[in-house]
Design a protein around this motif. Structure first.
Motif, PDB file in Angstrom:
ATOM      1  N   THR A 264       0.851  -1.192   0.000  1.00  0.00           N
ATOM      2  CA  THR A 264       0.000   0.000   0.000  1.00  0.00           C
ATOM      3  C   THR A 264       0.882   1.237   0.000  1.00  0.00           C
ATOM      4  O   THR A 264       1.914   1.272   0.672  1.00  0.00           O
ATOM      5  CB  THR A 264      -0.919  -0.002   1.242  1.00  0.00           C
TER       6      THR A 264
ATOM      7  N   PHE B 144      -7.922   6.277  -1.758  1.00  0.00           N
ATOM      8  CA  PHE B 144      -8.720   6.802  -0.653  1.00  0.00           C
ATOM      9  C   PHE B 144      -8.189   8.165  -0.221  1.00  0.00           C
ATOM     10  O   PHE B 144      -6.978   8.335  -0.024  1.00  0.00           O
ATOM     11  CB  PHE B 144      -8.683   5.849   0.544  1.00  0.00           C
TER      12      PHE B 144
ATOM     13  N   ASP C  37      -8.331  10.124   2.907  1.00  0.00           N
ATOM     14  CA  ASP C  37      -8.712   9.912   4.311  1.00  0.00           C
ATOM     15  C   ASP C  37      -8.320  11.127   5.135  1.00  0.00           C
ATOM     16  O   ASP C  37      -7.364  11.109   5.902  1.00  0.00           O
ATOM     17  CB  ASP C  37      -8.055   8.642   4.848  1.00  0.00           C
TER      18      ASP C  37
ATOM     19  N   SER D 156     -11.887   4.721   8.333  1.00  0.00           N
ATOM     20  CA  SER D 156     -10.436   4.938   8.312  1.00  0.00           C
ATOM     21  C   SER D 156      -9.706   3.742   8.923  1.00  0.00           C
ATOM     22  O   SER D 156      -8.689   3.284   8.394  1.00  0.00           O
ATOM     23  CB  SER D 156     -10.093   6.219   9.074  1.00  0.00           C
TER      24      SER D 156
ATOM     25  N   LEU E 299      -9.288   0.749   6.661  1.00  0.00           N
ATOM     26  CA  LEU E 299      -8.214   0.802   5.668  1.00  0.00           C
ATOM     27  C   LEU E 299      -6.983   0.051   6.160  1.00  0.00           C
ATOM     28  O   LEU E 299      -6.233  -0.519   5.360  1.00  0.00           O
ATOM     29  CB  LEU E 299      -7.846   2.256   5.362  1.00  0.00           C
TER      30      LEU E 299
ATOM     31  N   LYS F 143      -3.453  -0.523  -2.248  1.00  0.00           N
ATOM     32  CA  LYS F 143      -4.266   0.682  -2.392  1.00  0.00           C
ATOM     33  C   LYS F 143      -3.377   1.901  -2.201  1.00  0.00           C
ATOM     34  O   LYS F 143      -2.206   1.784  -1.835  1.00  0.00           O
ATOM     35  CB  LYS F 143      -5.409   0.689  -1.370  1.00  0.00           C
TER      36      LYS F 143
ATOM     37  N   ILE G  55      -3.465   5.523  -0.046  1.00  0.00           N
ATOM     38  CA  ILE G  55      -4.145   6.304   0.984  1.00  0.00           C
ATOM     39  C   ILE G  55      -3.506   7.693   1.026  1.00  0.00           C
ATOM     40  O   ILE G  55      -2.315   7.822   1.325  1.00  0.00           O
ATOM     41  CB  ILE G  55      -4.030   5.641   2.371  1.00  0.00           C
TER      42      ILE G  55
ATOM     43  N   HIS H 136      -2.134   5.285  10.116  1.00  0.00           N
ATOM     44  CA  HIS H 136      -1.735   4.511   8.932  1.00  0.00           C
ATOM     45  C   HIS H 136      -0.231   4.239   8.949  1.00  0.00           C
ATOM     46  O   HIS H 136       0.207   3.145   8.569  1.00  0.00           O
ATOM     47  CB  HIS H 136      -2.130   5.261   7.661  1.00  0.00           C
TER      48      HIS H 136
END
Length: 454
Positions: free
Chosen positions: A238, A271, A273, A314, A317, A324, A326, A341
C-alpha cells in the motif's frame, strides 16, 4: 514617523509567521501562524505573545495554512477584537482548517491522557474547536486586486500568490511607505494554481525562502507517481501519502485522476482519508477564478478517489490487506489520521511512504525522509521498513530560481529585503543570490528583532 516592524515568527524557521507593524498607536499583525516542528519552536505557542492581543487593531492573513493562520483562535481567546482581513477563499479554508486544528488538539490531549504518555497531568490542548469557531467571527473577507482602506491609517491589496487556493501577496501602504509581504509564493506553470502575480515596486520587501537553497527536480510528477504506485502494488503493498489537506491533496488527486484516465496505474482503490482535505476539495468549486481547474476537474470523488467518511472507515483501511493508495493528512506527519496509517504500514517493506513536499526540521516527516530507523508515534517507537520517497516536484512553494524570477519583476530595488520563512541555510543562500545577482540590500532578521521602516 516611521513604521516599526517586529518579527514575531517566520524567521530562522518555516513556521510561526507573525509580523507586527506599528505606527501612531495603531498595531497590525500580518499573519498569525503556529510554530511547528522542533519542540523549542512549539513551546513558543504556549508562551505569552510578546505583544498583548488586546492592543492589536487588525490581522491580515496571506493564506490559510496553519503556519500562517493557526494561532488566531488563541489570539482571539486572549482578547483580540479587531478584524481579520483576507481573501474569500482563505476565509472559507480557515473555516475548516482552524476548527479541525482545535479538534485534533483536543483529541491528541485526550489520547495522551487516556494512554498516559504525556509529561503533563493532564495534557491540555493549545485551544479547542470552540475557540476556533469563535475566532471565525472576526474574519472580513475581501476580493483580490481591490485597494482596501483600513482603520483610517493604511491600505492593503491582495495579489494572487499561487501556492494554494486564496493565497495572497500582500501590498500594504502606510504613510507613503509601501511594504510587500510575499507570503508563500507558488510555482510557475503549476497544474492547478495560477502563477504568482508580478510586483513592480516596494519600499520594503519580506520574501519567503522555504526553498531558497534548492531547485525542484525537473521530473514529471505523474511519471514518478505512476512508478511508485505500480511497483508498490506489484509487491502487494500500500502507498501511504502524508499530504497537506489544502492544496497538496487536491494536486495529488488531480495527477492520480490523470494517471487513471490514461491507464498508467493499476486499477486499485484510491482513498482520501482526511475530513479536512475532503472539505477543502469541495471549496475549489466555490472559487473558480482562483485556480486553473474546470468544474469537472474539481470533483475528485468522481473517479479519482473515494472520500473516507468516518473514523471506523479509516480504521478499516488498516485492516484491509488489498493494495491501495491512501492520501491522508498531515503532510509532515505531525498529527491526524495519517499517524495511525504509518503505525500500521511503515513496519512492512512491501509498502511505501510517499511524502509530497517540504518537511520542516523536527517533524516526523523530516525524520522519515532523512532515513530514521524508527519514529515515535503515540508514545511508541514505530520501525520504518517501508520504502520512503518524496515528491519534491509537487511542492507548492517556489524554488530558488522561481523566487529569483519573481523578484526580477521589480522595476527598482527595495530599500531593504528581509529574508523570512526559511531554515537558516535556505534563507542565507537566498540572501547571497539576491545580493550577488540583483545587488539588493538584504537582511536575515532574528526572532523578536524590530526595525524602523523610514
Amino acid at each position: 514617523m516611521s513604521v516599526k516592524l517586529t518579527f514575531l515568527g517566520g524567521v530562522g524557521t518555516v513556521t510561526g509567521s507573525k509580523y507586527l507593524l506599528e505606527k501612531d498607536g495603531t498595531r497590525v499583525l500580518v499573519d498569525c501562524g503556529l510554530f511547528q516542528g522542533y519542540k523549542q519552536l512549539r513551546l513558543k505557542n504556549w508562551a505569552p505573545l510578546p505583544v498583548d492581543p488586546k492592543t492589536i487593531d487588525a490581522v491580515i492573513l496571506t493564506h490559510a495554512h496553519l503556519d500562517h493562520s493557526g494561532y488566531l483562535p488563541l489570539l482571539v481567546r486572549n482578547g483580540f477584537k479587531g478584524p481579520v482581513v483576507c481573501t474569500r477563499a482563505t476565509r472559507d479554508l480557515c473555516a475548516i482548517l482552524l476548527p479541525d486544528s482545535g479538534f485534533l488538539q483536543e483529541k491528541d490531549a485526550e489520547f495522551a491522557n487516556r494512554h498516559g504518555f504525556s509529561k503533563h497531568r493532564p495534557a491540555l490542548p493549545l485551544y479547542t474547536k470552540k475557540d476556533a469557531e469563535v475566532s471565525l467571527d472576526r474574519f472580513r473577507p475581501v476580493d483580490f486586486d481591490d485597494v482596501h482602506e483600513m482603520l483610517g491609517a493604511f491600505s492593503v491589496t491582495f495579489r494572487k500568490a499561487g501556492h494554494i487556493l486564496g493565497a495572497a501577496i500582500v501590498e500594504l501602504t502606510w504613510g507613503g511607505t509601501r511594504i510587500v509581504f510575499s507570503g508563500d509564493l507558488g510555482r510557475y506553470g503549476d497544474a492547478t494554481m495560477f502563477d504568482p502575480s508580478p510586483i513592480r515596486e516596494a519600499d520594503y520587501l519580506l520574501v519567503e525562502s522555504t526553498y531558497g537553497n534548492r531547485r525542484h527536480e525537473n521530473l514529471d510528477a505523474e511519471d514518478i507517481l505512476a512508478e511508485a504506485i505500480t511497483k508498490t502494488a506489484r509487491r502487494g503493498g500500500t502507498v501511504v501519502i502524508p499530504s497537506f489537506a489544502v492544496g497538496r491533496a487536491q494536486s495529488l488527486l488531480f495527477h492520480i485522476q490523470s494517471l487513471k484516465e490514461d491507464g498508467r496505474i493499476p486499477d486499485l482503490p484510491i482513498f482520501l482519508d482526511s475530513p479536512m482535505a475532503v472539505s477543502a476539495s469541495n471549496i475549489y468549486g466555490k472559487h473558480p477564478d482562483d485556480h486553473r481547474l474546470t468544474a469537472e476537474e474539481c470533483d475528485w470523488s468522481n473517479g479519482a478517489a473515494h472520500y473516507v467518511a468516518d473514523v471506523e472507515e479509516s480504521k478499516d483501511l488498516d485492516r484491509n490487506r488489498m493494495p491501495k493508495v491512501i492520501v491522508s493528512a498531515s503532510g509532515m506527519a505531525t498529527g491526524g489520521r495519517v499517524l495511525h496509517h504509518l503505525k500500521h504500514y511503515a513496519p512492512d517493506h512491501r509498502n511505501m511512504i510517499l511524502f509530497a513536499g517540504f518537511q520542516a526540521g523536527g517533524t516526523r516527516g523530516a525524520a522519515i525522509t532523512s532515513g530514521a530507523a524508527s519514529v515515535r508515534i503515540h508514545g511508541s517507537d514505530v520501525p520504518i521498513r517501508a520504502e520512503v520517497g518524496n515528491l519534491h516536484m509537487l511542492s507548492a512553494h517556489a524554488d530558488a530560481d522561481e523566487i529569483m524570477r519573481w523578484l526580477g519583476n521589480f522595476e527598482r530595488p527595495p530599500k531593504m529585503t528581509y529574508i523570512t520563512h526559511g531554515e537558516p541555510d535556505a534563507a542565507d543562500a537566498l540572501r547571497y543570490r539576491i545580493e550577488s545577482e540583483l545587488d539588493w540590500p538584504c537582511w536575515l532578521p532574528d526572532y523578536r528583532e524590530d526595525v524602523e521602516l523610514e
